[in-house]
Design an enzyme around this catalytic site. Structure first.
Site: not given
Ligand code: CA
Ligand code: CA
Length: 602
Positions: A551, A317, A191, A131, A340, A257
């Site tokens: 993704a 998630d 990760g 990024r 999210r 991340w």
């Molecule tokens: Ca995730």
């Protein structure tokens, strides 16, 4: 020799040799206000992605045309999520597979490139992206897919220092752009799908020497390091086993991340944290701090000053990694975050007090809202994917349809904030998923989910929507819908424009006040990176990296099959209003007027 003249002569000499000022902390602190350079991811460590430049406006943006383009080349045409940085007339831009290019920002001429030697067996979850880089002193520093940090000489591309963040064989990787605060380079880890332990690290930006590290999973010890590398305990994050049962915190995820932002007024760095591991929430009763949260860390001490958790005991998630963008409002420093999980949070950046929270997507199934008194979501219990041990065969829990999908109301693509309009510009997506839990045990280097899923569309005509959002009222002021899911970051400018990209390949511009699309350009591949703007030789430049990936094509389920016609790429595009067009008459009538005027001149 007249000593008083010496400074002037030195300055003259520097100019003649082309020598230049190195990047200082002061320059980074002022980055957002100095449009001649872009030193940080976010166009300033606050992450507003606002350029004060006013040359390009809704009235003249139609003339915006390409100046140069540069191909990353090779066979490595994969997702390009990189934001370029600009200093001293040079552009530093990262590409897929941990590559970094130094280019002449005016002409696109390649000055040098660095290709990181990646080992076999790296495990990035979501494409081989990067990024962006950070600039400090005479260094350009970026993180690599095998979880290393590499600092290169800006002029030559030579490696000045290289540090290992962690073991890629255990699932660690790094894709975020580092940020610099007070001479420290701040980075996170990727990760979360492999049961790593999230943390924030601060290193001396000039040498790479570790200064402190702060885990983002409750129960883990933080450390500071002296000049010889001796480490000293600086306190556990939270309280061991307070929000985690048993030993699960030892592989608790909460990966940082997407990196962080920093505000010099508060002295705090803001890092978002990913999902708790594994995905199956029934295994880990409790809030599972500090997963799915924003953590505010005192850069001087490495201590967590406050945290706010968007999704306690996450079962979907809903990584809370999204950037926390700070801005001044009514004498306070506030931060906005489009999570999210579909909710937008406005938080006092100094103390973590929740000021406002509202949905920024239209379909949310897992919670009915956020309780502004407690700061907690009002869960819809039946929308939590079921416990697999409760089922007849103990192999699969009850499957539910949840929205947003785990790819999020917003994912990695950073939003922008305009201090002119006082609006946030959020690249949002409307989608859902079938999700269920399965039994899982931790194994080093193996996916640690304990869940299955399929992403589904919820509307026939669009998934993506670029939305202008008022953080005071929670209202969507305007939106521009997009067929494919938006995956590009956003830029806004003092010229009243908003720029963003689409997977269909367009870089678009809209009027920041009205949302009227006033310009678009086809870049030849999907745009999943944030645009930038800077000034050079008195002209305003706009740039974006193009290259479809990330993704969505890997994890997108039904959506991935909808977008599999899109072509991959790897290209930097740079635009400006051409000088000749800018000064030429715009139509025949004006041209004639100019002629007459010239004819009459003595
Ligand atoms: Ca995730
Ligand atoms: Ca700047």
């Amino acid at each position: 020799m007249n000593l008083k003249l010496l400074p002037a002569l030195i300055a003259l000499g520097l100019a003649a040799t082309g020598a230049h000022a190195v990047v200082t902390d002061q320059m980074i602190e002022n980055d957002a206000k100095t449009p001649g350079d872009i030193l940080s991811w976010g166009l300033g460590t606050q992450g507003q992605r606002y350029s004060p430049l006013k040359q390009v406006t809704p009235a003249n943006v139609a003339k915006l045309a390409p100046v140069w383009a540069f191909s990353f080349g090779g066979e490595k045409q994969r997702g390009q999520e990189s934001q370029p940085v600009i200093h001293n007339g040079k552009m530093f831009v990262t590409g897929s597979y941990s590559r970094l290019f130094a280019l002449d920002a005016a002409t696109g001429k390649k000055l040098w490139k660095y290709e990181h030697r990646l080992p076999e067996g790296i495990m990035p979850c979501c494409d081989v992206v990067n990024r962006g880089a950070a600039l400090y002193d005479n260094l350009v520093i970026f993180a690599t897919l095998d979880a290393q940090l590499v600092a290169l000489n800006q002029d030559t591309g030579d490696v000045v220092w290289k540090e290992k963040i962690d073991d890629y064989a255990a699932g660690y990787s790094a894709t975020a752009a580092p940020i610099i605060a007070n001479g420290l380079i701040l980075t996170g880890v990727s990760g979360g799908e492999f049961g790593v332990v999230g943390r924030v690290e601060a290193r001396d930006a000039k040498t790479g020497r570790m200064v402190w590290m702060r885990p983002t999973v409750e129960g883990h010890m933080g450390y500071s390091f002296d000049k010889d590398g001796n480490k000293k305990e600086i306190g556990i994050s939270g309280t061991t086993n307070k929000s985690w049962p048993g030993d699960l915190w030892k592989t608790g995820g909460a990966a940082t991340w997407l990196g962080g932002t920093y505000n010099a007024k508060t002295g705090l760095a803001y890092f978002g944290t990913g999902n708790p591991a594994p995905w199956n929430s029934h295994l880990r009763k409790g809030d599972n701090l500090f997963s799915c949260s924003t953590v505010a860390i005192d850069v001087k001490t490495g201590q967590i000053v406050w945290h706010y958790q968007g999704t306690p005991n996450d079962g979907w998630d809903f990584d809370g990694v999204n950037e926390f963008v700070t801005y001044d409002e009514g004498g306070k420093v506030l931060g906005g975050k489009a999570d999210r999980n579909g909710f937008f949070y406005v938080i006092d950046a100094k103390n973590g007090h929740l000021e406002n929270a509202f949905p920024f997507v239209k379909k949310i199934t897992w919670a009915t809202g956020i309780d502004l008194k407690t700061g907690r979501p009002n869960f819809v219990p039946e929308n939590r994917p079921g416990d697999p041990t409760a089922g007849a065969d103990a192999k699969k829990g009850v499957s539910v349809f949840s929205a947003p999908s785990f790819l999020g109301g917003k994912n990695q693509m950073p939003m922008a904030y305009s201090p002119d309009t006082k609006l946030f510009y959020v690249p949002a997506n409307e989608w859902g998923m079938e999700i269920w839990n399965e039994p899982i045990t931790y194994k080093k280097g193996a996916a640690y989910l304990g869940a299955g899923f399929t992403i589904k569309t919820v509307n026939d005509d669009y998934i993506g929507a670029l939305r202008a959002i008022d953080p005071k009222t929670g209202k969507i002021v305007w939106e521009v819908k997009n067929n494919a899911p938006l995956w590009s970051g956003v830029l806004t400018t003092g010229g009243n424009l908003v720029f963003w990209g689409t997977p269909e390949g367009f870089l678009k511009a809209a009027d920041a006040k009205t949302g009227k699309v006033v310009w678009e350009f086809q870049t030849g591949s999907g745009v999943v990176a944030p645009p930038i703007s800077w000034e050079q030789s008195g002209e305003q430049f706009i740039s974006v990296v193009s290259g479809w990936g990330g993704a969505v094509p890997l994890w997108g389920g039904d959506v991935a099959s909808k977008v599999n016609y899109l072509e991959q790429g790897g290209m930097v595009w740079v635009f400006k209003i051409p000088k000749v067009v800018a000064s030429a008459p715009t139509d025949a009538k004006t041209a004639k007027a100019v002629e007459v005027k010239v004819a009459k001149a003595p």
